[in-house]
Enzyme design. Structure first.
Site, PDB file in Angstrom:
ATOM      1  N   CYS A 153       2.621   2.832   3.092  1.00  0.00           N
ATOM      2  CA  CYS A 153       3.439   2.015   2.199  1.00  0.00           C
ATOM      3  C   CYS A 153       4.708   2.769   1.828  1.00  0.00           C
ATOM      4  O   CYS A 153       4.653   3.937   1.428  1.00  0.00           O
ATOM      5  CB  CYS A 153       2.642   1.649   0.952  1.00  0.00           C
ATOM      6  SG  CYS A 153       3.579   0.726  -0.291  1.00  0.00           S
ATOM      7  N   CYS A 168       4.512   3.645  -2.211  1.00  0.00           N
ATOM      8  CA  CYS A 168       3.600   4.618  -2.810  1.00  0.00           C
ATOM      9  C   CYS A 168       3.006   5.612  -1.825  1.00  0.00           C
ATOM     10  O   CYS A 168       2.340   6.561  -2.224  1.00  0.00           O
ATOM     11  CB  CYS A 168       2.462   3.902  -3.534  1.00  0.00           C
ATOM     12  SG  CYS A 168       1.383   2.944  -2.429  1.00  0.00           S
ATOM     13  N   CYS A 203      -0.060  -4.170  -0.674  1.00  0.00           N
ATOM     14  CA  CYS A 203      -0.628  -2.825  -0.754  1.00  0.00           C
ATOM     15  C   CYS A 203      -1.638  -2.816  -1.898  1.00  0.00           C
ATOM     16  O   CYS A 203      -1.326  -3.220  -3.022  1.00  0.00           O
ATOM     17  CB  CYS A 203       0.463  -1.798  -0.998  1.00  0.00           C
ATOM     18  SG  CYS A 203      -0.150  -0.125  -1.327  1.00  0.00           S
ATOM     19  N   CYS A 213      -0.254  -0.064  -4.894  1.00  0.00           N
ATOM     20  CA  CYS A 213       0.899  -0.329  -5.766  1.00  0.00           C
ATOM     21  C   CYS A 213       1.224  -1.813  -5.870  1.00  0.00           C
ATOM     22  O   CYS A 213       2.163  -2.188  -6.562  1.00  0.00           O
ATOM     23  CB  CYS A 213       2.119   0.446  -5.273  1.00  0.00           C
ATOM     24  SG  CYS A 213       2.798  -0.146  -3.702  1.00  0.00           S
ATOM     25  N   CYS A 245       1.175  -9.614  10.015  1.00  0.00           N
ATOM     26  CA  CYS A 245       2.613  -9.631  10.286  1.00  0.00           C
ATOM     27  C   CYS A 245       3.334  -8.962   9.122  1.00  0.00           C
ATOM     28  O   CYS A 245       3.509  -9.562   8.060  1.00  0.00           O
ATOM     29  CB  CYS A 245       3.079 -11.076  10.467  1.00  0.00           C
ATOM     30  SG  CYS A 245       4.778 -11.250  10.999  1.00  0.00           S
TER      31      CYS A 245
END
Length: 270
Positions: A105, A108, A153, A156, A176
């Site tokens: 991510c 984070c 995510c 976060c 996607c």
């Protein structure tokens, strides 16, 4: 006389379609309200203790103020991760990544996907067949009226992209993702990360991964409603000799939505 009947027949069917579209919009609004009350689905199956180790390892913070996110992220990254935006297709450098490693991510640093689950979908966005265990939340959004499965995510809550049921084996799913929502870390440069991620990754060789019921159900219900509504509006009109092939065109959509229902239900039956 036949021309007059044909005109009235077509008008009647279009009026029925107008009514069904209005009902569909109302129905999706109700589904959206109900879905907002449900907790997000977390794809789990790995070790929660390992998940905590990775959080500590990457120094992630679950909650940040909006001003903090703006300081950490570029305007483009903020637009995608915090405002649920979408980058243009074929604009991400991650599309061409084939080196063994982990996609994390951008907000984070939490691990999300590995190169082993990546494939070329031809859509212009980085695509994956499955995530690292415990790494993403799935929920339904109705921004385009038709329900879609949003992927965030799990650490976060940053927006990553959407999940579709047209991917390859072993899951049949296509995650996607927006390239700007992620960064890439190669296994050679980050061997400890690779070791921890591999201990959590979904085991390859599974024939399929069933979409969580809380995510799939709104789509099944809505597609069923659309198929029945279109079919009902078609056959409720005046009967007689068909004057135009266009009169049968709505049935194409009815068959399509019906096929989506059968496909999604079959995933739970397999």
């Amino acid at each position: 006389m036949r021309t007059k009947y044909s005109t009235c027949s077509v008008c009647s069917k279009f009026e029925s379609l107008r009514i069904f579209v209005a009902r569909a919009v109302l129905f999706t609004c109700v589904l959206s309200s109900v879905e907002s009350l449900l907790p997000p689905t977390v794809l789990t199956g790995g070790s929660q203790s390992v998940h905590r180790q990775l959080c500590v390892k990457f120094g992630q913070a679950i909650d940040k103020e909006d001003t903090e996110w703006r300081d950490i992220l570029s305007p483009e990254e903020y637009y995608i991760l915090r405002e649920e935006g979408t980058e243009p297709p074929f604009s991400s450098e991650l599309n061409s990544v084939k080196e063994s490693g982990t996609f994390v991510c951008r907000g984070c640093g939490a691990p999300l996907f590995t190169t082993g689950s990546k494939f070329d979908s031809g859509t212009g966005w980085p695509s994956f067949t499955y995530p690292v265990d415990d790494s993403v939340d799935l929920r339904t959004d109705f921004k385009l009226i038709i329900p879609r499965t949003e992927c965030r995510c799990a650490t976060c809550k940053g927006h990553l992209g959407h999940v579709f049921s047209d991917g390859p084996e072993p899951t049949g799913l296509r995650y996607c993702m927006n390239g700007l929502a992620m960064s890439f870390k190669s296994d050679d440069e980050h061997p400890e990360t690779a070791k921890l991620v591999n201990s959590r990754e979904v085991i390859e060789g599974r024939k399929s991964v069933r979409p969580p019921l809380g995510v799939a159900l709104p789509g099944i219900v809505l597609n069923s409603f659309l198929a029945v509504a279109i079919t009902s509006s078609f056959f409720s009109g005046p009967h007689g000799q068909a004057s135009s092939v266009l009169e049968y065109f709505p049935l194409v959509f009815a068959f399509y939505f019906g096929w989506l229902v059968v496909r999604d239900i079959s995933r739970f039956m397999s």
